[in-house]
Scaffold this active site. Sequence first.
Site, PDB file in Angstrom:
ATOM      1  N   HIS A  97     -57.794   8.304  16.165  1.00 23.63           N
ATOM      2  CA  HIS A  97     -56.472   8.419  15.560  1.00 23.63           C
ATOM      3  C   HIS A  97     -56.465   9.319  14.318  1.00 23.63           C
ATOM      4  CE1 HIS A  97     -52.508   5.940  15.075  1.00 23.63           C
ATOM      5  NE2 HIS A  97     -52.312   7.219  14.861  1.00 23.63           N
TER       6      HIS A  97
ATOM      7  N   SER B 140     -43.568  13.091  17.281  1.00 20.83           N
ATOM      8  CA  SER B 140     -42.410  13.415  16.426  1.00 20.83           C
ATOM      9  C   SER B 140     -41.793  14.769  16.769  1.00 20.83           C
ATOM     10  CB  SER B 140     -42.812  13.370  14.944  1.00 20.83           C
ATOM     11  OG  SER B 140     -43.217  12.095  14.561  1.00 20.83           O
TER      12      SER B 140
ATOM     13  N   TYR C  37     -50.527   0.064  15.530  1.00 19.24           N
ATOM     14  CA  TYR C  37     -49.091  -0.165  15.610  1.00 19.24           C
ATOM     15  C   TYR C  37     -48.831  -1.660  15.692  1.00 19.24           C
ATOM     16  CZ  TYR C  37     -48.962   4.818  16.902  1.00 19.24           C
ATOM     17  OH  TYR C  37     -49.115   6.180  16.943  1.00 19.24           O
TER      18      TYR C  37
ATOM     19  N   ARG D  87     -38.964  13.131  13.400  1.00 19.78           N
ATOM     20  CA  ARG D  87     -38.747  11.740  12.990  1.00 19.78           C
ATOM     21  C   ARG D  87     -37.266  11.373  12.936  1.00 19.78           C
ATOM     22  NH1 ARG D  87     -43.682  10.022  11.996  1.00 19.78           N
ATOM     23  NH2 ARG D  87     -45.249  11.505  11.274  1.00 19.78           N
ATOM     24  N   GLY D  88     -36.505  11.927  13.877  1.00 22.84           N
ATOM     25  CA  GLY D  88     -35.093  11.599  13.992  1.00 22.84           C
ATOM     26  C   GLY D  88     -34.154  12.572  13.321  1.00 22.84           C
ATOM     27  N   PHE D  89     -34.691  13.469  12.469  1.00 18.34           N
ATOM     28  CA  PHE D  89     -33.809  14.404  11.765  1.00 18.34           C
ATOM     29  C   PHE D  89     -33.085  15.303  12.760  1.00 18.34           C
ATOM     30  CE2 PHE D  89     -31.909  16.928   8.685  1.00 18.34           C
ATOM     31  CZ  PHE D  89     -32.305  16.614   7.412  1.00 18.34           C
TER      32      PHE D  89
ATOM     33  N   SER E 157     -32.122  14.595  15.615  1.00 22.13           N
ATOM     34  CA  SER E 157     -31.180  13.827  16.423  1.00 22.13           C
ATOM     35  C   SER E 157     -29.868  13.597  15.681  1.00 22.13           C
ATOM     36  CB  SER E 157     -31.769  12.466  16.803  1.00 22.13           C
ATOM     37  OG  SER E 157     -32.923  12.603  17.586  1.00 22.13           O
TER      38      SER E 157
END
Length: 344
Positions: A128, A207, A61, A211-213, A215
Site C-alpha cells: 500500500h 481518485s 480501510y 476525490r469528488g471535486f 463530480s
Amino acid sequence: MATRVGRMRLGSEGLEVSTQGLGCMSMSSFYGSPKPEAEMIDVIRRAVNSGVTFLDTSDVYGPHTNEILIGKALKGGMREKVELATKCGVNYENGKMNIVGDPAYIRACCEGSLKRLDVDYIDLYYLHRIDTTLPIEVSMGELKKLVEEGKIKYIGLSEASASTIRRAHAVHPITAVQLEWSMWIRDAEEEVIPTCRELGIGIVVYSPLARGFLSSGAKVVDYMSDTDFRKSVPMFQPENLEHNHELFERVKDMATRKGCTASQLALAWVHHQGNDVCPIPGTTRIHNLEQNIGALAVMLTVEEMAELDEIASLVKGDRYGPEMATWRHEETPSLSSWKVINTA
C-alpha cells in the site's frame, strides 16, 4: 441501452480485469462514517452484475471492516466472478500513519486479509505504501513467496516512485501500480507512468474524479462530515476552492455540450489515457455507479482532450498535505548498504 463494461489485460503477467473497477474505501472509512452494510453489499453486487468485476480494498480501510464487507458481498458464488485486490503495509495508531514493509508483517497481513475476505487467494496484492527503512527488495521477497505459495496471484505497488518500481520489478514482475491520476492530479505523468509502460506494468487509477471535486465542484465540501479526511486536502482549502470551482464550471459546460455529466467527462478523460489504464472510481450509491459506467461510452476527440488539459493546467492545491506518504518521498535504502548495517 446499458453501457457495456469490457475486459482488459492489466499488465503483462496475465491478469484480466474489467475496464473499470470499483474502489470500496469510502464504504467503510476516511470519507466520514461507515455506510449501511446492506446498502453497500447491494452496490457491490450491482457492480459485479453490471460487469464491474475488479474490486479494490485494503486492510487499513476500517481498519479491516471493508474487507469483511466485501467478503460478505461475495457469498453465494460471487467470488468466481471477480478480480479481488487488497493491500498491506499501512496501519494507524493514535491517528498516526505507520508504514511497515517487514516480511513477517506482510505475511501476517495477508493471512488476515484472506480470513476477513473468506477466500483462498487474493488476485492482486499491493504494497500500500513503501517502507523507507527497508530495501524494497526485502518486502518484495516476501510477496514473491506468497505468490509461490498460491496465497496471492499477482503483485502490485501503490504510490511507488519510478526507481522503486524498477527495483521491485527486478525481484518479481509487478503486475500493476496504483496511483492517483485525474484531470486535476498529474504528478505521476513525468516519471512513474512512463516507467510502468516501459516495463509492461498496468496502471490502476484511484481518485479519478479528484476525490469528488470533478463530480460536484466546490459543493462537495458541503457534504463532508467532520471526520472526512478531504477537509485537510490542499485542493479543497478556501484559498483554492473558488478558483478550482471556476475551472470545474468550464468542465461542466463542456460536458453539457457533449450530453454527459461532468463526472462522466472527467472519467472518460482517464479512460482515454491508454488501454493499460484501469480507473477504480469509488461510490456508495447505485446511481453514481451507473453514471460511472456510462463514462465508458463518452468518446473524446484530440481537440477535446487538449481543451480539458488546458483547463486542468490551471488547478491550484496539491492532492495531499505534507504529512501523507506518496511516491515523491519514499526511496528505500539499497540492499547492499542495508545488509552491511544489519550484519555489523
